[in-house]
Scaffold this active site. Structure first.
Site, PDB file in Angstrom:
ATOM      1  N   LYS A   1     -25.925  33.499  -2.692  1.00 11.38           N
ATOM      2  CA  LYS A   1     -26.436  34.516  -1.898  1.00 11.38           C
ATOM      3  C   LYS A   1     -27.426  35.653  -3.172  1.00 11.38           C
ATOM      4  CE  LYS A   1     -23.755  35.318   1.938  1.00 11.38           C
ATOM      5  NZ  LYS A   1     -22.933  34.408   1.985  1.00 11.38           N
TER       6      LYS A   1
ATOM      7  N   GLU B   1     -26.961  44.887   4.984  1.00 14.00           N
ATOM      8  CA  GLU B   1     -26.017  44.689   5.919  1.00 14.00           C
ATOM      9  C   GLU B   1     -24.951  43.786   5.451  1.00 14.00           C
ATOM     10  OE1 GLU B   1     -28.797  42.863   6.308  1.00 14.00           O
ATOM     11  OE2 GLU B   1     -27.568  41.244   6.385  1.00 14.00           O
TER      12      GLU B   1
ATOM     13  N   SER C   1     -22.148  25.652  -1.673  1.00 10.68           N
ATOM     14  CA  SER C   1     -22.648  26.997  -1.745  1.00 10.68           C
ATOM     15  C   SER C   1     -21.990  28.211  -2.676  1.00 10.68           C
ATOM     16  CB  SER C   1     -22.895  27.293  -0.061  1.00 10.68           C
ATOM     17  OG  SER C   1     -21.654  27.293   0.307  1.00 10.68           O
TER      18      SER C   1
HETATM   19  C1  LIG Z   1     -22.480  33.625   3.230  1.00 10.07           C
HETATM   20  C2  LIG Z   1     -22.094  32.249   2.928  1.00 10.07           C
HETATM   21  C3  LIG Z   1     -22.446  31.149   3.682  1.00 10.07           C
HETATM   22  C4  LIG Z   1     -23.322  31.213   4.803  1.00 10.07           C
HETATM   23  O1  LIG Z   1     -24.647  31.744   4.764  1.00 10.07           O
HETATM   24  P1  LIG Z   1     -25.902  31.006   4.818  1.00 10.07           P
HETATM   25  O2  LIG Z   1     -27.085  31.982   4.888  1.00 10.07           O
HETATM   26  O3  LIG Z   1     -25.853  30.145   6.193  1.00 10.07           O
HETATM   27  O4  LIG Z   1     -25.979  30.190   3.668  1.00 10.07           O
HETATM   28  C5  LIG Z   1     -22.050  29.826   3.192  1.00 10.07           C
HETATM   29  N1  LIG Z   1     -21.389  29.768   1.983  1.00 10.07           N
HETATM   30  C6  LIG Z   1     -21.089  30.495   1.188  1.00 10.07           C
HETATM   31  C7  LIG Z   1     -20.270  30.668   0.100  1.00 10.07           C
HETATM   32  C8  LIG Z   1     -21.388  31.976   1.489  1.00 10.07           C
HETATM   33  O5  LIG Z   1     -21.038  33.042   0.971  1.00 10.07           O
END
Ligand SMILES: *Cc1c(COP(=O)(O)O)cnc(C)c1O
Length: 418
Positions: free
Chosen positions: A107, A129, A395
């Site tokens: 993010k 948000e 992610s």
């Molecule tokens: C917020 C988040 C997501 C989901 O958000 P996307 O916009 O779909 O990437 C996925 N993995 C993690 C670790 C997150 O913090």
């Protein structure tokens, strides 16, 4: 509006997408995307669109952005070979480590990119948000870094559920504004942030957290997150000696997935697989598997696939992972599904928990619950496709999920010593 695309159109549109021509001038990816916002919001979106055209791809902006990614975010993030997991799965598994980025997930790439853009556009303050709080934390950190005040709109229900992230935002200098309207969660928080934006679009910048919303946000967020796939593509060629056979990423709003997939779209031999939250079952309300089970419709300014009931009311969702718990999905994913370039599948709460545990035990990586869904689907795929090279978008890290995880005792079935 029709979401049906015939085979000829699909080929043409996919070629345009690979050539970098989408979204088109109206902000559309084929039939999806666009801008469905009240008249009062149009000037704010027009202003943002113009600002992006003026700054985003200039050397000056890119130099600053890349420098922040390198020296503050910690990029490039590692590409990690996972030998013990590979042996278990009968595959060759590689992990793109967004968990190693500052604040613990992908993010931050988007947050710092938009914060830098906001400065260039002359904004005096930033609003954002947040649902689970992860985007709020990334925004608060990015705003502190560029020296702009930050107000984060957050549903009153989420403020209670996500107290540690609220504290983190406050410590990073942000103001957290409780939203008591509507469902008092993420959707209400977005509506409130948009309302605030309209009152002062010249001096306020709205920093959106995923590849969702009206044009130009899905485009902007993709451009900022594409660093994930650009790095991963070069790294996997250098370290593994070639491209993967399949690539997996979890999909909430879709920002980490589009960031990883977009630079790989033209490598048509790579199977791209997005993984949504299958929750506790396939019934409406039991999951957040938007692309796998939803229908076309407009949500928060964009024509995409959404979870709605037969009367067109947006459906509540469920997932063990807060970051996937959303009833919409970015329009570019709806498009990539419709033209057949990306496949979207679901993994359940239980599968995600088991996958999280397996990754901990085999590779010493505590991944986020969101991310664990990608592992669960990759594991299923590997069982059917032995001996393949697999790239997984890791992610984020799972430290934030400890309050949830402690409710589930560690199982011994995955324990190598058992
Ligand atoms: C917020 C988040 C997501 C989901 O958000 P996307 O916009 O779909 O990437 C996925 N993995 C993690 C670790 C997150 O913090």
């Amino acid at each position: 509006m029709s979401a049906v695309i015939n085979a000829d159109e699909a080929r043409t549109l996919l070629a345009a997408s690979i050539a970098g021509q989408l979204p088109d001038k109206r902000g559309r990816f084929g039939p999806f995307g666009g801008r469905y916002v009240p008249e009062t919001l149009v000037p704010a979106f027009d202003r943002l669109e113009q600002g992006i055209a003026e700054h985003l791809h200039t050397d000056d902006f890119q130099d600053e952005f890349q420098s922040e990614l390198r020296t503050w975010v910690g990029r490039p993030t590692a590409l990690t070979h996972a030998p013990r997991l590979s042996e278990r799965w009968g595959a060759e598994v590689w992990l793109k480590r967004e968990d190693l980025a500052h604040t613990g997930a992908h993010k931050i790439n988007n947050a710092i990119g938009q914060a830098l853009l906001a400065k260039r556009l002359g904004a005096k303050r930033i609003i954002a948000e947040t649902g689970a709080g992860q985007h709020g934390v990334a925004s608060a950190a990015a705003c502190a870094r560029v020296g702009l005040p930050c107000r984060v709109y957050m549903g009153a229900v989420d403020i209670e559920r996500q107290a540690p992230n609220v504290d983190r935002m406050l410590r990073l200098g942000a103001e957290v504004f409780p939203v008591e309207t509507g469902d008092r969660t993420l959707r209400a928080a977005i509506d409130e942030a948009l309302r605030e934006w309209v009152t002062d679009p010249a001096e306020t910048y709205y920093l959106i957290g995923s590849a969702v919303g009206a044009h130009p946000y899905p485009y902007l967020v993709r451009e900022l997150q594409a660093v994930i796939g650009t790095e991963a593509r070069a790294q996997v060629i250098a370290q593994a000696g070639g491209l993967p056979d399949a690539t997996f990423a979890c999909v909430g709003g879709g920002s980490n997935a589009i960031g990883l997939f977009y630079p790989l779209l033209g490598d048509q031999d790579i199977q791209l697989i997005g993984v949504e939250a299958g929750g506790t079952g396939s019934g409406l309300g039991q999951n957040a598997a938007t692309l796998a089970t939803g229908t076309p419709g407009v949500l928060q300014g964009s024509y995409s696939i959404i979870l709605q009931n037969q009367d067109g009311n947006v459906q509540e969702t469920h997932s063990i992972s807060a970051g996937l718990d959303y009833s919409g999905v970015g329009p570019e994913h709806a498009f990539l599904q419709a033209v057949g370039r990306v496949k979207y599948v679901a993994a359940s709460d239980d599968e995600a928990l088991a996958a999280l545990e397996e990754l901990c035990e085999t590779e010493g990586i505590l991944t986020a619950l969101e991310t664990a869904h990608a592992y669960a689907a990759a594991r299923r795929w590997a069982a059917k496709n032995p001996g393949k090279r697999i790239l997984i978008g890791n992610s984020g890290r799972g430290d934030k999920d400890m309050p949830t995880l402690t409710q589930y005792p560690v199982r011994t079935s995955n324990n190598a010593a058992a």
